[in-house]
Enzyme design. Structure first.
Site, PDB file in Angstrom:
ATOM      1  N   ARG A  82       0.828  -1.198   0.000  1.00  0.00           N
ATOM      2  CA  ARG A  82       0.000   0.000   0.000  1.00  0.00           C
ATOM      3  C   ARG A  82       0.868   1.256   0.000  1.00  0.00           C
ATOM      4  NH1 ARG A  82      -4.596   0.129   4.480  1.00  0.00           N
ATOM      5  NH2 ARG A  82      -2.853   0.762   5.800  1.00  0.00           N
ATOM      6  N   LYS A 184      -2.713   6.436   1.213  1.00  0.00           N
ATOM      7  CA  LYS A 184      -2.581   6.894   2.601  1.00  0.00           C
ATOM      8  C   LYS A 184      -1.650   8.091   2.639  1.00  0.00           C
ATOM      9  CE  LYS A 184      -2.906   4.559   7.014  1.00  0.00           C
ATOM     10  NZ  LYS A 184      -4.370   4.603   7.223  1.00  0.00           N
ATOM     11  N   GLU A 220     -16.435   6.246   3.401  1.00  0.00           N
ATOM     12  CA  GLU A 220     -15.835   5.800   4.659  1.00  0.00           C
ATOM     13  C   GLU A 220     -15.835   6.953   5.649  1.00  0.00           C
ATOM     14  OE1 GLU A 220     -11.601   4.986   4.731  1.00  0.00           O
ATOM     15  OE2 GLU A 220     -11.321   5.893   2.763  1.00  0.00           O
TER      16      GLU A 220
HETATM   17  C1  LIG Z   1      -5.479   3.789   7.490  1.00  0.00           C
HETATM   18  C2  LIG Z   1      -6.867   4.053   7.026  1.00  0.00           C
HETATM   19  C3  LIG Z   1      -7.899   3.096   7.189  1.00  0.00           C
HETATM   20  C4  LIG Z   1      -7.708   1.791   7.912  1.00  0.00           C
HETATM   21  O1  LIG Z   1      -6.800   0.943   7.282  1.00  0.00           O
HETATM   22  P1  LIG Z   1      -6.115  -0.272   8.060  1.00  0.00           P
HETATM   23  O2  LIG Z   1      -5.162  -0.822   7.081  1.00  0.00           O
HETATM   24  O3  LIG Z   1      -7.205  -1.242   8.376  1.00  0.00           O
HETATM   25  O4  LIG Z   1      -5.508   0.291   9.285  1.00  0.00           O
HETATM   26  C5  LIG Z   1      -9.145   3.400   6.673  1.00  0.00           C
HETATM   27  N1  LIG Z   1      -9.399   4.583   6.058  1.00  0.00           N
HETATM   28  C6  LIG Z   1      -8.450   5.526   5.923  1.00  0.00           C
HETATM   29  C7  LIG Z   1      -8.781   6.794   5.249  1.00  0.00           C
HETATM   30  C8  LIG Z   1      -7.160   5.281   6.399  1.00  0.00           C
HETATM   31  O5  LIG Z   1      -6.218   6.222   6.247  1.00  0.00           O
END
Ligand SMILES: *Cc1c(COP(=O)(O)O)cnc(C)c1O
Length: 341
Positions: A82, A184, A220
């Site tokens: 990722r 991210k 989300e």
């Molecule tokens: C980090 C993140 C998540 C959760 O991801 P995990 O890999 O399960 O920790 C969900 N949404 C956003 C916007 C994120 O930055």
């Protein structure tokens, strides 16, 4: 091994400086070997790309102690992938995936006294990140970067019991179509701060973001993906290319299907149908799943049958099974647990 003298059960979620961090620098078109260092501070140019144009991305993961006393981390290969995806979208040089996992392992090993003991509920949160350290004034990618991994102990997520969350449907957007919602990047969080501060001022725990183009589809929250459970126990998660692909959510979908024998669906979820679901949860590394009790859409309340005092039954089963896998009570799918020592 000696553990640090910390009241693990009462730790919050804040930065605590630990002993070592991993640092690697990118210069003249290549990454150096990297090393563990003690200095928790960074000195960079005032004109560094990260300071001027926010060229930065990060990951989040945990290390913890299993029942049989091993220190492990969960699916670090997916964080490595990722971060590579984030780097490509931000015109940053990818950090090799094997080196990423190696750096995470080294950082955990070097801070093993900070890994909370089994049963404490606390974990060692691991933060790999990368930023443009080289100077840029014209808008373009920098020439120099730093990759870093630090660790900080964090307390149990549900201190004093589970409290289902209340969300509002946000009037702010999180991610543009064809934007950066799927990576991210710190910039996605900078612009979410006003939305979360105003949500808190109005008494809500989190924002439910809708798709920016039509504002009819569920995306989300600021930092967690949605899972819904239908009244006939189907587990549904929104599908969209502007959602950050949560590793916890992907793991929970596998748990639902392969461990609990439930039907799963990754599909468009419309705001209009949310009122028909039986349970709702937010998934991410920090909480695994937090139950949602209520969503408020401009005064109109959607109350889930699971209520405001406990987790819904399927949400609880999903959470117990995944945490059981992580703690070593339940056999993990191949490759899910990386044993550090
Ligand atoms: C980090 C993140 C998540 C959760 O991801 P995990 O890999 O399960 O920790 C969900 N949404 C956003 C916007 C994120 O930055």
């Amino acid at each position: 091994m000696e553990k640090k003298n910390i009241d693990w059960a009462n730790l919050g979620f804040g930065y605590v400086k630990t002993d070592k961090r991993f640092v690697s620098n990118y210069k003249d078109g290549k990454w150096d070997d990297g090393a563990l260092v003690s200095d928790a501070t960074i000195a960079i140019s005032e004109c560094a790309g990260v300071l001027q144009y926010s060229q930065a991305c990060f990951e989040g993961m945990k290390a913890y102690t299993t029942e049989d006393g091993h220190i492990v981390t969960f699916r670090p290969d997916l964080n490595a992938q990722r971060m590579e995806d984030s780097c490509k979208r931000l015109e940053m040089p990818a950090f090799p995936k094997e080196s990423f996992v190696d750096a995470v392992v080294k950082t955990i090993e070097a801070n093993s006294e900070w890994v909370p003991p089994y049963g404490s509920g606390a974990t060692l949160y691991i933060r790999p990140f990368m930023f443009a350290s080289g100077p840029v004034i014209g808008v373009k990618p920098a020439d120099e970067y730093q990759f870093r991994v630090f660790a900080t102990p964090v307390g149990p997520y549900f201190k004093g019991g589970v409290k289902p969350l209340t969300l509002r449907v946000s009037d702010f957007d999180r991610a543009a179509p064809n934007g950066t919602g799927h990576i991210k990047a710190g910039l996605n969080y900078a612009m979410s701060l006003h939305a979360i501060v105003t949500a808190h001022e109005e008494g809500f725990d989190e924002n439910m973001y809708l798709d920016a183009a039509t504002r009819t589809k569920v995306e989300e929250t600021g930092g967690a993906n949605f899972l819904f459970v239908t009244k006939d126990n189907k587990v549904v998660t929104p599908k969209s290319n502007t959602i950050l692909p949560s590793i916890t959510r992907r793991s929970l979908m596998t748990v639902a299907k392969d461990y609990l024998g439930l039907e799963i669906e990754e599909r468009t979820v419309y705001l209009d149908e949310v009122k028909d679901f039986a349970e709702c949860g937010l998934c991410g590394t920090a909480a695994v799943i937090s139950p949602v009790g209520k969503i408020v859409d401009h005064g109109k309340e959607i109350c889930f049958p699971s209520g405001m005092s406990d987790m819904g039954p399927i949400t609880k089963k999903l959470r117990d099974t995944l945490t059981g896998i992580q703690m070593g009570h339940i056999e993990a799918p191949k490759g899910w647990l990386k044993i550090i020592k």
